[in-house]
Enzyme design. Structure first.
Site, PDB file in Angstrom:
ATOM      1  CE  LYS A  22      -1.990   1.637   3.996  1.00 48.19           C
ATOM      2  NZ  LYS A  22      -1.418   2.985   4.006  1.00 48.19           N
ATOM      3  CG  ASN A  23       2.341   2.659   3.742  1.00 48.79           C
ATOM      4  OD1 ASN A  23       1.262   2.917   3.443  1.00 48.79           O
ATOM      5  ND2 ASN A  23       3.004   2.425   4.951  1.00 48.79           N
ATOM      6  CB  CYS A 117      -4.456   5.742  10.661  1.00 44.59           C
ATOM      7  SG  CYS A 117      -5.325   4.244  10.269  1.00 44.59           S
ATOM      8  CB  ILE A 124       1.685  17.984   6.385  1.00 43.80           C
ATOM      9  CG1 ILE A 124       0.734  19.387   6.573  1.00 43.80           C
ATOM     10  CG2 ILE A 124       0.963  16.772   6.230  1.00 43.80           C
ATOM     11  CD1 ILE A 124      -0.094  19.536   5.181  1.00 43.80           C
ATOM     12  NE  ARG A 398      -7.284   4.227   5.801  1.00 42.66           N
ATOM     13  CZ  ARG A 398      -6.247   4.616   6.538  1.00 42.66           C
ATOM     14  NH1 ARG A 398      -6.514   4.784   7.862  1.00 42.66           N
ATOM     15  NH2 ARG A 398      -5.068   4.938   6.079  1.00 42.66           N
TER      16      ARG A 398
END
Ligand code: UD1
Length: 420
Positions: A22-23, A117, A124, A398
């Site tokens: 996924k990442n 999550c 950020i 997810r």
């Protein structure tokens, strides 16, 4: 809300192939925004909700995305929008990657703050500081970042912390820039290397990915290519722990075990037998698991925070005591009260958890609070005595695909019940 109902106690046995990471997939999908020429083909597309949502964001930006039999065909020539509104940005943390990619392609972007999550504050600021250091002007209004990269320039940027997402965002912004950029103290995760390999295959000139200094020589254009992202080390680790916690025996393929060596070391300490090949790994669990003593999450190649909950869960049924220090995210013990409902003995003090192994867990009704913590409750249910109901599995979906089907193939007794 959909839930899993698990009848615990079955020993897992057999083999399983993991999906692409996924990442890696998510920043690679964002990278496609930069490609103004030709088709991109991405193989082995996982049906994780995060990946589906990222594709939906690309489509909103005017990019053609077709999903056929696990293959994603993407053409970004028609990309025309530079705005990612809150209703889609909030769907996943990785929506923030569109910021670097849109700035790279169009030099202007408006992107809402990301969701994802709830495992900590997840600011950020490192992304934004890095972009500013590259000459991007950023203003904020009503939760929207308004960014102008028309004066983008090169230079050396040193990150205050080796953030995975910030490293990826800055690379995306710099690839089609005007001057050379060096990112120092950057993150070294294998998924970053994979994104850079993909970009290089499209014509980018990125050097040093996987070290703590990445250099980007700008190019004027990227062209479409074909690519298969790397296997998911976190899913692989989750299946290994599933076999370990049920005293089973498993072969996990489709992933390079070298990228989760820190977990393999811990599983050996717990008494498991492991045999490692280049793209697969075999594990046999002992009758009695031993505590690993200490788990400390760190940036790669240290022990990954995304496997902390799963390994802590294994510790709850291992002989002895273990201390877990979570050094990456500040709210990653939300699954612990759920484990305690199942009979686990764990005390959380700030960023540390103290686990005393018990003979066994007992089934209970529990709630997934986030992706990896949710997967850990499934692991607990697999070894618990009686039935466990894991609610709110949308968190788990997810980043895991067909978890119930794969576990049943290995001998588990788990049923997915759709929500009303
Ligand atoms: C990525 C992974 C996630 C993994 C994490 C750490 C993706 C899609 N997600 O998340 O699964 O758990 O790496 O391996 O790849 N931080 C700041 N300011 C920033 C950025 C980060 O303070 O601007 C902090 C975070 O709050 C956190 C730490 O730095 O405490 C690590 O975050 P980061 O490495 O950026 O993780 P993500 O990219 O969010």
């Amino acid at each position: 809300m959909a839930k899993y109902i698990i009848n615990g106690g079955a020993r897992l046995e057999g083999s399983v192939a993991v999906e692409c990471a996924k990442n890696a997939y998510l920043p690679i999908l964002a990278s496609t925004i930069l490609c103004e020429h030709g088709d991109i083909t991405l193989y082995k597309a996982p049906r994780f909700t995060d990946v589906i949502n990222m594709c939906a964001i690309l489509e909103r930006l005017g990019i053609a995305v077709k999903h056929e039999n696990g293959v994603l065909r993407i053409n970004a020539e028609s990309a025309n929008a530079r705005f990612v509104p809150v209703e889609v940005a909030k769907l996943l943390r990785s929506s923030i990657f569109t910021l670097g990619a849109l700035l790279g392609r169009f030099k202007r972007a408006r992107v809402a703050y990301p969701g994802g999550c709830d495992i900590g504050l997840r600011p950020i600021d490192i992304h934004l500081k890095g972009l500013k250091d590259m000459g991007v002007k950023i203003t904020e209004s009503h939760g929207i970042l308004n960014c102008d990269a028309t004066a983008l320039h090169g230079g050396t940027i040193t990150l205050d912390f080796a953030s995975v997402g910030a490293t990826e965002n800055l690379v995306l912004c710099a690839v089609l820039g005007r001057e050379r950029v060096v990112i120092q103290n950057c993150a070294r995760e294998p998924e970053i290397v994979d994104m850079c390999n993909f970009l290089n295959k499209m014509g980018a000139r990125i050097y040093g990915a996987g070290t703590d200094s990445i250099e980007i020589e700008p190019v004027s254009r990227l062209v479409g290519t074909e690519y298969t992202p790397i296997g998911d080390r976190i899913i692989a680790g989750t299946y290994l722990i599933a076999a370990a916690i049920t005293h089973g025996e498993i072969e996990v393929s489709g992933v390079n075990p070298a990228i989760f060596a820190s977990l393999i070391d811990k599983l050996r300490v717990s008494g498991c037998l492991l045999r490692v090949k280049s793209d697969k790994i075999y594990l046999k669990s002992p009758k009695t698991l031993k505590s690993v003593g200490l788990i400390e999450t760190q940036v790669y190649p240290g022990f990954p925070t995304d496997l902390q909950a799963q390994l802590l869960t294994l510790e709850t049924v291992s002989r002895g005591s273990c201390v877990v220090h979570e050094n990456i995210f500040e709210s990653r013990f939300k699954f612990v009260p759920e484990l305690i409902k199942m009979g686990a003995r764990v005390r959380v003090r700030g960023l540390s958890a103290f686990v005393d192994g018990v003979e066994g867990l007992s089934g209970a009704e529990v709630y997934a609070k986030d992706l990896r913590g949710g997967a850990s409750l499934v692991l607990a249910g697999l070894c618990a005595n009686g039935y466990t109901i894991v609610n709110d599995i949308f968190h788990i979906e997810r980043g895991y695909q067909d978890l119930d089907i794969r576990l049943n193939e290995l001998g588990a007794d788990i049923r997915r019940e759709a929500g009303a």
